[in-house]
Design a protein around this motif. Structure first.
Motif, short mmCIF file in Angstrom:
data_model
loop_
_atom_site.label_atom_id
_atom_site.label_comp_id
_atom_site.label_asym_id
_atom_site.label_seq_id
_atom_site.Cartn_x
_atom_site.Cartn_y
_atom_site.Cartn_z
N SER A 54 3.34 -4.76 -5.52
CA SER A 54 1.85 -4.85 -5.06
C SER A 54 1.44 -3.38 -4.61
O SER A 54 0.21 -3.00 -4.56
N LEU A 55 2.38 -2.56 -4.37
CA LEU A 55 2.17 -1.52 -3.76
C LEU A 55 2.78 -0.07 -4.56
O LEU A 55 4.04 -0.19 -4.81
N GLU A 56 2.22 0.78 -5.11
CA GLU A 56 3.02 1.97 -5.66
C GLU A 56 3.38 2.90 -4.64
O GLU A 56 2.84 3.22 -3.51
N CYS A 57 4.79 2.84 -4.59
CA CYS A 57 5.81 3.52 -3.43
C CYS A 57 6.34 4.83 -4.17
O CYS A 57 6.85 4.75 -5.24
N ASN A 58 6.10 5.96 -3.40
CA ASN A 58 6.85 7.19 -3.68
C ASN A 58 8.35 7.10 -3.38
O ASN A 58 9.54 7.59 -3.65
N VAL A 59 8.27 6.43 -2.01
CA VAL A 59 9.71 6.42 -1.33
C VAL A 59 9.67 4.82 -0.79
O VAL A 59 8.85 4.53 -0.25
N LEU A 60 10.93 3.98 -1.16
CA LEU A 60 10.79 2.71 -0.45
C LEU A 60 12.09 2.48 -0.22
O LEU A 60 13.03 2.42 -1.10
N GLU A 61 12.68 2.12 1.03
CA GLU A 61 14.01 2.09 1.53
C GLU A 61 13.81 0.68 2.46
O GLU A 61 12.82 0.86 3.31
N SER A 113 14.30 -3.31 8.34
CA SER A 113 13.69 -2.26 8.58
C SER A 113 13.20 -1.62 7.25
O SER A 113 14.22 -1.70 6.44
N ALA A 114 11.96 -0.92 7.21
CA ALA A 114 11.73 -0.53 5.98
C ALA A 114 10.96 0.93 6.14
O ALA A 114 10.42 1.20 7.08
N LEU A 115 11.24 1.73 5.14
CA LEU A 115 10.46 3.18 5.03
C LEU A 115 9.81 3.18 3.91
O LEU A 115 10.52 2.91 2.80
N ILE A 116 8.37 3.31 4.04
CA ILE A 116 7.44 3.23 2.85
C ILE A 116 6.51 4.31 2.87
O ILE A 116 5.83 4.43 3.94
N VAL A 117 6.71 4.97 1.63
CA VAL A 117 5.39 6.19 1.45
C VAL A 117 4.56 5.63 0.24
O VAL A 117 5.37 5.44 -0.90
N LYS A 160 8.28 2.02 8.95
CA LYS A 160 7.68 3.14 9.18
C LYS A 160 7.07 3.51 8.00
O LYS A 160 7.51 3.67 6.77
N THR A 161 5.59 3.77 7.87
CA THR A 161 4.84 4.07 6.85
C THR A 161 4.17 5.36 6.74
O THR A 161 3.63 5.76 7.93
N TYR A 162 3.84 5.94 5.78
CA TYR A 162 3.47 7.29 5.70
C TYR A 162 2.77 7.36 4.31
O TYR A 162 3.05 6.84 3.14
N SER A 163 1.47 8.15 4.27
CA SER A 163 0.82 8.44 2.87
C SER A 163 1.78 9.48 2.69
O SER A 163 2.53 10.17 3.24
#
Length: 81
Positions: free
Chosen positions: A14-21, A31-35, A69-72
């Protein structure tokens, strides 16, 4: 049982992700890290809402807790120094 890889697949569909852990080992708490570029110009609550939308009903039925943890990309670059 839900796995971190399964959650990654749902989010990336559903989301284009540069980083997805995604991490988690008990099948219900993760827990997730999503950019994602989709987060640009959005506040943290709006960013999390996009992730919850990607996970849909699974957040209620299969996934008990997801710490995010979400970031542009711009926020992520600033975070990395």
């Amino acid at each position: 049982m839900v796995s971190p890889d399964y959650i990654k697949q749902l989010i990336s569909a559903s989301l284009e992700c540069n980083v997805l852990e995604v991490e988690g080992d008990d099948g219900t708490h993760f827990s997730a890290l999503i950019v994602s570029p989709a987060f640009s110009g959005r506040g943290r609550v709006q960013q999390h809402q996009l992730v919850y939308k990607a996970l849909g009903e699974r957040m209620r039925d299969e996934i008990h807790a997801l710490s995010m943890k979400t970031y542009s990309p711009e926020e992520w670059a600033a975070q990395q120094g």
